[in-house]
Design an enzyme around this catalytic site. Sequence first.
Site, PDB file in Angstrom:
ATOM      1  N   VAL A  15       0.836  -1.206   0.000  1.00  0.00           N
ATOM      2  CA  VAL A  15       0.000   0.000   0.000  1.00  0.00           C
ATOM      3  C   VAL A  15       0.873   1.259   0.000  1.00  0.00           C
ATOM      4  O   VAL A  15       0.620   2.208  -0.762  1.00  0.00           O
ATOM      5  CB  VAL A  15      -0.957   0.003   1.211  1.00  0.00           C
ATOM      6  CG1 VAL A  15      -1.822   1.242   1.196  1.00  0.00           C
ATOM      7  CG2 VAL A  15      -1.818  -1.255   1.214  1.00  0.00           C
ATOM      8  N   GLU A 192      -3.110 -12.963   5.436  1.00  0.00           N
ATOM      9  CA  GLU A 192      -2.320 -12.098   6.320  1.00  0.00           C
ATOM     10  C   GLU A 192      -1.200 -12.941   6.938  1.00  0.00           C
ATOM     11  O   GLU A 192      -1.291 -14.168   6.984  1.00  0.00           O
ATOM     12  CB  GLU A 192      -3.214 -11.565   7.450  1.00  0.00           C
ATOM     13  CG  GLU A 192      -4.396 -10.732   7.002  1.00  0.00           C
ATOM     14  CD  GLU A 192      -4.042  -9.297   6.650  1.00  0.00           C
ATOM     15  OE1 GLU A 192      -3.020  -8.795   7.140  1.00  0.00           O
ATOM     16  OE2 GLU A 192      -4.788  -8.688   5.864  1.00  0.00           O
ATOM     17  N   LYS A 207     -13.205  -4.309  11.014  1.00  0.00           N
ATOM     18  CA  LYS A 207     -13.841  -3.374  10.062  1.00  0.00           C
ATOM     19  C   LYS A 207     -15.293  -3.115  10.462  1.00  0.00           C
ATOM     20  O   LYS A 207     -15.762  -1.971  10.449  1.00  0.00           O
ATOM     21  CB  LYS A 207     -13.763  -3.959   8.645  1.00  0.00           C
ATOM     22  CG  LYS A 207     -12.322  -4.102   8.141  1.00  0.00           C
ATOM     23  CD  LYS A 207     -12.255  -4.954   6.877  1.00  0.00           C
ATOM     24  CE  LYS A 207     -10.820  -5.170   6.426  1.00  0.00           C
ATOM     25  NZ  LYS A 207     -10.663  -6.217   5.419  1.00  0.00           N
TER      26      LYS A 207
HETATM   27  N1  HSE Z   1      -6.819  -9.575   4.429  1.00  0.00           N
HETATM   28  C1  HSE Z   1      -7.878  -8.689   4.076  1.00  0.00           C
HETATM   29  C2  HSE Z   1      -8.784  -9.376   3.070  1.00  0.00           C
HETATM   30  C3  HSE Z   1      -7.421  -7.375   3.508  1.00  0.00           C
HETATM   31  O1  HSE Z   1      -8.514 -10.497   2.663  1.00  0.00           O
HETATM   32  O2  HSE Z   1      -9.780  -8.796   2.681  1.00  0.00           O
HETATM   33  C4  HSE Z   1      -6.893  -6.468   4.562  1.00  0.00           C
HETATM   34  O3  HSE Z   1      -7.856  -6.147   5.509  1.00  0.00           O
END
Ligand code: HSE
Length: 428
Positions: A15, A192, A207
Amino acid sequence: MTKPLRLGIAGLGTVGAGVVKIVRQKAALLEARGGRSITISAVSARNRAKDRGVSLDSYDWEDDPVALAQRDDIDVFVELVGGSDGPAKAATEAALRAGKDVVTANKALLAHHGQDLAIAAEAAGAVLRFEAAVAGGIPVVKALTEGLAGNDITRVMGVMNGTCNYILTRMETAGLTYDEAFAEADGLGYLEADPNLDVGGIDAGHKLSLLASIAFGTQVAFDAVELEGIGRVSIEDIRQAADMGYKVKLLGVCQMTGRGLEQRMSPCLVPATSPLGQLDGGTNMIVIEGDQVGQIVMRGAGAGEGPTASAVMGDVLDIARGTRISTFGQPAAGLEMTKPAQTATPAPYYLRLALLDKPGALAKVAAVLGDAGVSINRMRQRSHDQNTAPVLIVTHKTTRAALDEALAAMVGTNVVEGEPVALRIEQV
Ligand code: HSE
C-alpha cells in the site's frame, strides 16, 4: 500560492508503495483536485534496501516512524505500518501530539484504540481519517460519514474479507475442501501474516466495529463483536445450501436494537440471488440501509495496492481541500458507550443433522425442536445407504437461545450422530 501538503509515509509495503506511485504519477491531477500540490517529505520502513518498484531517492529516510511522525516538514502522517499496538500506535500518538493530521489504513489500531485516538486528534486540533482501513477501495467510511449523514442508519452488512470470500467461493465452484482452498489462497499470497486474522473473522470484525461506530454514534467496541470464522464451514454445507437456494458467506451485520448494539461476524446463509449471494471471489461488498435512502450496495476490491492506495489518497485530498471531519463522523466525546445486545435478532436457521435411520428418529428431533419453540419451515432427508440419514431443516425465525436449547436436547435423544451444524440465514 497555497503551500504544498507535505506527507510523511510510514510503512512501504504494497500500500505504501502504491501511495508513493500515485503521488509521483498524478501530481497535476492531485493538485487540481486538492487545490495545492501534494508532496512527500520523508518515508520510513523496516528495510531501506528493498526494491519497491518506485524511486524513493528524493525523500528523506527515517528508520524510526515515531521520529518521522514528529518532523517539522510534514503536515500529514500516513500510517501504513499495521498492527494494533507497537510502532503504529506509538507513531500515530506522536503525530497527533505534534498536531499532525493522520491518515491510516490500520483497522486493528482503530478497532482497539479508536476512541482514545479520536479524542487525542480532537484535543490537538488534528484529523484522523481511515477510509483505507475498511473494505480497501470501497469509499464506505465517506459514504456513511458524509453522503448518508442525514439518515438514521438501520443496518450495515457486508462481506469485508476478500480472502474468506475467495476460499468460500473456491470451495463452492471448484469443490475444494476448506484446507485445499486455504492452501490455494496462501499460494496466491492472499493471507495475512497471521492467517487467523482472515479466517478467524478478526480482520473483518475490526472493520465491522468501525462501521458500527459511525453508523450508530457509539464508541468502537470490537470486543463486543460476536465473532466466528470460516474454519468449520464444510463443502457439504456449501452444497446443501446451494441446493436450497443459498450461498454461505462470512457476513458482518451491525444494527441497533431495543436490546442494544448487535455486531456479528459469522458464516451465514444468504439468498443466492441477492447481491451478497452473487459476490464471488476476493471482492468485498457493503450494504447500508438508511431510513431515508433505503438500501445502498457498494462492491469493489477490498485489498491490494491500487484500491487501498486509492482510499488513502481520498483522505489525503480531503485534508488538502480543508475538509475536516471527526474520525467517527461526530466529536468523539459525544459518542455513546456501546451497550452490546446480548442476543441476536431472531432469524431462520439452517440445520444439518446425521440422523440414525430407525423408526421414530425424525419424530424425536421434531419434538425437541417443538419443545424449544422452534418451528420447522422446510425439511429434507436425502436417500442414503448408510445407517445415518442426512437431514436438512430450515426453521422459521427463532432466537439463538431457543435453537441452542433444542440443539442441546438433541444430544439426549440418542438419534443424532455427531454435532449438528447450525447456520443463521440472514434476511438481506
Ligand atoms: N486480508 C484482508 C482481506 C485485507 O482479505 O480482505 C486487509 O484487511
